[in-house]
Design a protein around this motif. Structure first.
Motif, short mmCIF file in Angstrom:
data_model
loop_
_atom_site.label_atom_id
_atom_site.label_comp_id
_atom_site.label_asym_id
_atom_site.label_seq_id
_atom_site.Cartn_x
_atom_site.Cartn_y
_atom_site.Cartn_z
N PRO A 99 0.48 -0.70 -0.09
CA PRO A 99 -0.03 -0.39 -0.37
C PRO A 99 1.32 1.32 0.27
O PRO A 99 0.29 1.93 -0.21
N VAL B 63 1.92 2.89 -3.28
CA VAL B 63 1.23 3.23 -4.50
C VAL B 63 1.27 5.04 -4.57
O VAL B 63 0.82 5.21 -3.50
N ILE B 64 0.62 5.17 -6.05
CA ILE B 64 1.07 6.79 -5.84
C ILE B 64 -0.13 7.73 -6.58
O ILE B 64 -0.24 6.64 -7.78
N CYS C 12 -7.80 7.20 -0.27
CA CYS C 12 -7.11 6.27 -0.92
C CYS C 12 -5.99 5.54 -0.55
O CYS C 12 -5.41 4.60 -0.53
N CYS D 194 -2.64 7.03 -0.08
CA CYS D 194 -1.68 7.36 -0.54
C CYS D 194 -0.86 8.49 -0.73
O CYS D 194 -1.57 9.70 0.04
N ASN E 292 1.53 0.33 -9.89
CA ASN E 292 1.43 1.54 -8.72
C ASN E 292 0.94 2.91 -8.65
O ASN E 292 0.95 3.06 -7.78
#
Length: 122
Positions: free
Chosen positions: A33, A36-37, A91, A93, A107
């Motif tokens: 996790p 993730v971007i 999100c 992120c 990602n």
């Protein structure tokens, strides 16, 4: 009393199993996790709202229509920063401008539509 080879092998396999489970859990719950971007095209959202505002303002026949358009612009100006602050929390992120990312990867998640919904909501 010396442990025999079978006991050492069992302890070694149990240790291997526990370490593997811990590393897998860490990978799934923490590491992936964090990779993730979220990307967002703020300029696109801004241009769309600007075009909408301009269209309403040019077609305005009365002062009431103009005031309505100005209220819409002020509302957008206050909702945009709030929406940008909410996106990373939702999100889970890192959120960056789409222009700052050279290329999409597995990602990256495009959050432009989510931003558009947030600033369009009354």
């Amino acid at each position: 009393m010396k442990p025999n080879t079978a006991q050492l092998l069992r302890h070694g396999l149990l240790t291997l199993l526990v370490v593997s489970a811990a590393l897998t859990t860490y990978d799934r719950l923490v590491l992936r996790p964090a990779l993730v971007i979220g990307v967002v095209d703020v300029a696109e959202v801004y241009r769309a709202k600007e075009a909408e505002f301009t269209q309403i303002l040019t077609k305005a026949n009365s002062e009431e229509d103009r005031q309505k358009a100005l209220f819409m612009a002020r509302s957008f100006a206050t909702r945009l920063p709030v929406a940008l602050e909410e996106l990373p929390r939702e999100c889970g992120c890192l959120v960056v401008l789409k222009a700052a990312v050279a290329g999409a990867t597995a990602n990256t998640v495009d959050l432009t539509a989510a931003l558009r919904r947030k600033v369009s909501a009354p």
